[in-house]
Scaffold this active site. Structure first.
Site, PDB file in Angstrom:
ATOM      1  N   GLY A 259       0.740  -1.115  -0.009  1.00  0.00           N
ATOM      2  CA  GLY A 259       0.102   0.104   0.103  1.00  0.00           C
ATOM      3  C   GLY A 259       0.916   1.052  -0.003  1.00  0.00           C
ATOM      4  O   GLY A 259       2.122   1.185   0.637  1.00  0.00           O
TER       5      GLY A 259
ATOM      6  N   HIS B   1      -4.543   2.142   7.665  1.00  0.00           N
ATOM      7  CA  HIS B   1      -3.177   2.439   7.713  1.00  0.00           C
ATOM      8  C   HIS B   1      -3.007   3.472   6.779  1.00  0.00           C
ATOM      9  O   HIS B   1      -2.185   4.520   7.060  1.00  0.00           O
ATOM     10  CB  HIS B   1      -2.257   1.300   7.667  1.00  0.00           C
ATOM     11  CG  HIS B   1      -0.774   1.561   7.245  1.00  0.00           C
ATOM     12  ND1 HIS B   1       0.138   1.090   8.446  1.00  0.00           N
ATOM     13  CD2 HIS B   1       0.002   2.563   6.572  1.00  0.00           C
ATOM     14  CE1 HIS B   1       1.555   1.727   7.845  1.00  0.00           C
ATOM     15  NE2 HIS B   1       1.185   2.249   6.631  1.00  0.00           N
ATOM     16  N   GLU B   2      -3.274   3.285   5.680  1.00  0.00           N
ATOM     17  CA  GLU B   2      -3.119   4.411   4.460  1.00  0.00           C
ATOM     18  C   GLU B   2      -3.935   5.570   4.630  1.00  0.00           C
ATOM     19  O   GLU B   2      -3.264   6.719   4.510  1.00  0.00           O
ATOM     20  CB  GLU B   2      -3.530   3.623   3.157  1.00  0.00           C
ATOM     21  CG  GLU B   2      -2.535   2.196   2.541  1.00  0.00           C
ATOM     22  CD  GLU B   2      -0.945   2.532   2.720  1.00  0.00           C
ATOM     23  OE1 GLU B   2      -0.675   3.712   2.624  1.00  0.00           O
ATOM     24  OE2 GLU B   2      -0.378   1.551   3.091  1.00  0.00           O
TER      25      GLU B   2
ATOM     26  N   HIS C 229      -2.222   7.935   6.948  1.00  0.00           N
ATOM     27  CA  HIS C 229      -1.349   8.942   6.260  1.00  0.00           C
ATOM     28  C   HIS C 229      -1.601  10.191   5.653  1.00  0.00           C
ATOM     29  O   HIS C 229      -0.999  11.076   5.401  1.00  0.00           O
ATOM     30  CB  HIS C 229      -0.548   7.891   4.862  1.00  0.00           C
ATOM     31  CG  HIS C 229       0.497   7.108   5.226  1.00  0.00           C
ATOM     32  ND1 HIS C 229       1.722   7.433   5.673  1.00  0.00           N
ATOM     33  CD2 HIS C 229       0.472   5.791   4.997  1.00  0.00           C
ATOM     34  CE1 HIS C 229       2.470   6.454   5.968  1.00  0.00           C
ATOM     35  NE2 HIS C 229       1.889   5.363   5.811  1.00  0.00           N
TER      36      HIS C 229
ATOM     37  N   CYS D 259       5.653  -0.093   7.143  1.00  0.00           N
ATOM     38  CA  CYS D 259       5.315   0.964   6.356  1.00  0.00           C
ATOM     39  C   CYS D 259       6.660   1.310   5.493  1.00  0.00           C
ATOM     40  O   CYS D 259       7.652   1.468   6.030  1.00  0.00           O
ATOM     41  CB  CYS D 259       4.807   2.112   7.280  1.00  0.00           C
ATOM     42  SG  CYS D 259       4.515   3.785   6.319  1.00  0.00           S
ATOM     43  N   LEU D 260       6.458   1.528   4.110  1.00  0.00           N
ATOM     44  CA  LEU D 260       7.586   1.839   3.382  1.00  0.00           C
ATOM     45  C   LEU D 260       8.338   3.223   3.902  1.00  0.00           C
ATOM     46  O   LEU D 260       9.417   3.462   3.217  1.00  0.00           O
ATOM     47  CB  LEU D 260       7.122   2.106   1.908  1.00  0.00           C
ATOM     48  CG  LEU D 260       6.700   0.965   1.261  1.00  0.00           C
ATOM     49  CD1 LEU D 260       6.107   1.006  -0.148  1.00  0.00           C
ATOM     50  CD2 LEU D 260       7.784  -0.039   1.083  1.00  0.00           C
TER      51      LEU D 260
ATOM     52  N   GLN E  55       3.307   9.866   0.711  1.00  0.00           N
ATOM     53  CA  GLN E  55       4.595   9.107   0.845  1.00  0.00           C
ATOM     54  C   GLN E  55       5.883   9.381  -0.402  1.00  0.00           C
ATOM     55  O   GLN E  55       6.654   9.238  -0.413  1.00  0.00           O
ATOM     56  CB  GLN E  55       4.450   7.685   0.903  1.00  0.00           C
ATOM     57  CG  GLN E  55       3.915   7.201   2.256  1.00  0.00           C
ATOM     58  CD  GLN E  55       3.607   5.833   2.365  1.00  0.00           C
ATOM     59  OE1 GLN E  55       2.505   5.333   2.006  1.00  0.00           O
ATOM     60  NE2 GLN E  55       4.626   4.890   2.958  1.00  0.00           N
TER      61      GLN E  55
HETATM   62 NI    NI Z   1       2.448   3.307   5.456  1.00  0.00          NI
END
Ligand code: NI
Length: 170
Positions: A46, A136-137, A140, A94-95, A51
């Protein structure tokens, strides 16, 4: 399509609140294409636009298992309309917080609505990994990272590791 650099904590841009998308047009689809390619390259399941430094309410996701064909999914202006009282814990990563994994508790099921790749409205009940990943996304979009759900002690340890890793990388 192009792979874009992914911001990592504690980059202050990850704290921005993303703005609603006015129109799903070709320019936005180009952004979503880039996001998907960036996510696959990372690799991750995701990615929110912020990001890659774009403060717009856009998310891409692919929850297909390794032996399944790709299942790209796009979420524009997502909103949660219902949350279950029951919670579930998943180990999240998370990236933007690479190589860190911690259990986070969230509502086990949600109902959400969004616009898809073509700008069509979708409303769906989500559970399991999809419910976790979408929440989660969507965090962000509000400038919230999964580590913000942890104790201050755990969060500070992770952020210190992140700063050290960045210094090592120069
Ligand atoms: Ni994330």
């Amino acid at each position: 399509m192009a792979i874009r650099p992914i911001l990592t904590a504690p980059d202050p841009r990850l704290k921005l609140i993303s703005k609603p998308v006015a129109r799903v047009d070709d320019e936005l689809r180009r952004l979503m294409d880039d996001m998907l390619e960036t996510m696959y390259d990372a690799p991750g399941i995701g990615l929110a636009a912020i990001q890659i430094g774009v403060p717009q309410r856009v998310i891409v996701m692919d929850l297909a298992k390794k032996d399944e064909p790709p299942q790209p999914a796009y979420f524009v202006n997502p909103e949660i309309t219902w949350r279950s009282e029951e919670f579930a814990a998943y180990e999240e990563g998370c990236l933007s917080v690479p190589e860190m994994y911690e259990d986070v508790e969230r509502p086990a099921r949600i109902r959400a609505r969004w616009l898809d790749y073509d700008g069509q409205p979708v409303e769906q009940e989500c559970d399991g990994l999809l419910a976790t990943c979408l929440q989660h996304e969507m965090d962000h979009l509000e400038g919230v990272l999964f580590i913000d759900h942890l104790s201050k002690l755990k969060r500070d340890i992770i952020l210190r590791k992140m700063v050290k890793a960045k210094k090592r990388a120069g």
